[in-house]
Enzyme design. Structure first.
Site, mmCIF file in Angstrom:
data_model
loop_
_atom_site.group_PDB
_atom_site.id
_atom_site.type_symbol
_atom_site.label_atom_id
_atom_site.label_comp_id
_atom_site.label_asym_id
_atom_site.label_seq_id
_atom_site.Cartn_x
_atom_site.Cartn_y
_atom_site.Cartn_z
ATOM 1 C CG HIS A 1 33.777 38.740 37.334
ATOM 2 N ND1 HIS A 1 33.853 37.649 36.482
ATOM 3 C CD2 HIS A 1 33.020 38.328 38.383
ATOM 4 C CE1 HIS A 1 33.173 36.637 36.985
ATOM 5 N NE2 HIS A 1 32.649 37.021 38.140
ATOM 6 C CD GLU B 1 35.146 36.673 40.657
ATOM 7 O OE1 GLU B 1 34.789 36.421 41.822
ATOM 8 O OE2 GLU B 1 34.974 35.875 39.706
ATOM 9 C CD GLU B 2 34.529 33.069 38.007
ATOM 10 O OE1 GLU B 2 34.778 32.513 39.093
ATOM 11 O OE2 GLU B 2 33.368 33.332 37.638
#
Length: 473
Positions: free
Chosen positions: A290, A336-337
């Site tokens: 990512h 993504e986080e």
């Protein structure tokens, strides 16, 4: 020269696979496992060529240098930030300039949260400035902040036992670090559990295996029907100090100020590039990492390294003049986080073709020295992956372990697609994870070379084998 290398290492292998023998009947392989083993063994010279180029040849340190240029230029890349979108545009240009195919951006909608100005000061029993990092998606405090007495607990169970003491206070969690997967629940759920018992805010001991007074951020999750309260992480040192103070019966008062704010979702992109398959172009082996990060440090380790060894895998294969039978697809995920937001939208868009995905791969636990591959799939597929990993004997990296996973590929794995993740030396990973310390200083070019070699060999061989990985035994 590149063509000569390919011809020398790849020729016999290619000829051996062009016999035209029918190997499928009703979608089921008719070959014995011994025949599959022999096919994989024939990739030995190709694997050595990839390793030599990545670890000892002209490509050594390339993934490190590419990553350093990006993160030094752009910095951290929080979901919704201008930095992230600048990084995506740079990578779009980089992948085109690298000569990869079908380079494009796939639009998605992602969260936009900013921490703003934030501070915490212990007012009693003495003045002490507390280092904090607000947690992702947290609300802010009123402009004047929240000033309240502290209740220190070491577990959710203790919070429940002492629920009557929590109302109107700031709950400080001093949970011990067991491992990341068990301890991270305090970061994700700490605010909700504190709010349920009437707390005004929560401060959570950073989920870190070692601290040099370093707060570690990350996502947290509110729950419908539960009041939303401000929440931030604090250092291990401050959490333990307040725990000691509380055990002596000393009153602790903190003033917390947080300017955190959530804005409407914004536009972003997953970044895609390919080496198109020569025989089964509709079939896919996906390699990924990512591109987004948290807003502290440089996002070099999490997950710049994973993203850039995934790019490097395709570069190595292209540089050797190799073209696998099925398409090798690189995806650099966005957001993504925040819980795999970009990856979920990719899955929704592409799951109609799920039967054509042979393997999904993600590197998102650092690119330190690899120790093996984590894999999720059928026993037949695992046996094949063990043979593939045996090609990496020259690097002494041949283990195939369980629990292949990744936030961005789990959607596919849960739907039955085989999945793999890079397993490396995690000892240092949680020293720096989601902290100001996640910079290029953490990265080691030689270890990245090895990680890229492993990633390239595995992705190429699985993409070039005559058959897709079996999904059932």
């Amino acid at each position: 020269m590149k063509f000569l290398i390919f011809a020398f290492f790849g020729g016999a292998h290619l000829l051996s696979l062009c016999s035209g023998k029918a190997i499928y009947k009703n979608g089921i392989s008719k070959r014995t496992f011994q025949e599959i083993k022999e096919e994989i063994a024939s990739y030995g010279d190709v694997a050595k060529a990839i390793v030599n180029l990545a670890v000892y040849g002209k490509a050594q340190n390339r993934s490190y240098e590419r990553l350093a240029l990006l993160v030094d230029t752009v910095g951290p890349r929080l979901s919704g930030s201008k930095n992230l979108e600048k990084a995506i545009q740079i990578m779009y240009q980089n992948l085109q300039q690298d000569g990869l195919e079908n380079v494009h951006l796939e639009p998605v909608r992602i969260p936009h949260w900013e921490r703003g100005e934030e501070s915490a000061v212990m007012l009693e029993p003495r003045i002490h400035k507390i280092a904090i990092l607000g947690l992702g998606s947290s609300i802010g405090t009123p402009p004047e902040g929240i000033t309240a007495e502290v209740l220190v607990v070491t577990s959710f169970d203790e919070l429940q036992r002492r629920a009557s003491e929590a109302r109107g206070k700031i709950v400080v969690y001093n949970q011990p670090y067991i491992n990341y997967s068990r301890t991270v629940q305090y970061r994700t759920q700490g605010a909700v559990e504190a709010a349920k018992v009437g707390a005004l805010a929560s401060l959570i001991r950073s989920v870190a295996s070692l601290s040099i007074y370093s707060p570690h951020t990350g996502i947290q999750e509110y729950q419908d029907g539960v009041p939303e309260i401000p929440t931030a992480c604090i250092t291990v040192e401050d959490a333990e100090m307040m725990s000691r103070m509380a055990s002596r019966g000393i009153k602790i008062v903190i003033q917390l100020k947080m300017g955190a704010k959530t804005y409407p979702d914004t536009d972003s992109f997953n970044t895609v590039a390919e080496i198109t398959g020569s025989k089964y172009p509709e079939q896919v082996v996906l390699v990924s990492g990512h591109l987004d990060s948290w807003d502290v440090g440089q996002g070099a380790m999490d997950d710049g390294g994973g993203a850039f060894i995934s790019w490097e895998a395709l570069s190595l294969i292209k540089d050797l003049g190799l073209r696998p039978k099925r398409t090798l697809r690189l995806v650099l995920w966005t957001a993504e986080e925040q819980g795999g937001v970009g990856a979920f939208q990719y899955y929704q868009l592409h799951k109609v073709n799920i039967s054509n995905y042979s393997l999904v791969m993600e590197s998102d636990t650092g690119t330190f020295l690899p120790t093996g591959l984590q894999f999720t799939g059928s026993e037949k597929a695992r046996a094949i992956m063990e043979e593939v990993m045996s090609l990496l004997q020259p690097l002494n990296i041949t283990q195939v372990l369980s629990h292949g996973e990744g936030t961005d590929i789990n959607f596919w794995i849960q739907a039955g697609v085989p999945g793999a993740s890079l397993l490396d030396d995690l000892y240092k990973y949680f020293f720096f994870h989601h902290s100001h310390g996640d910079t290029m200083t953490v990265m080691d070019p030689k270890q990245m070379n090895v990680a890229a070699a492993v990633w390239a060999v595995v992705s190429y061989v699985v993409a070039d084998m005559e058959e897709m990985l079996p999904r059932s035994d």
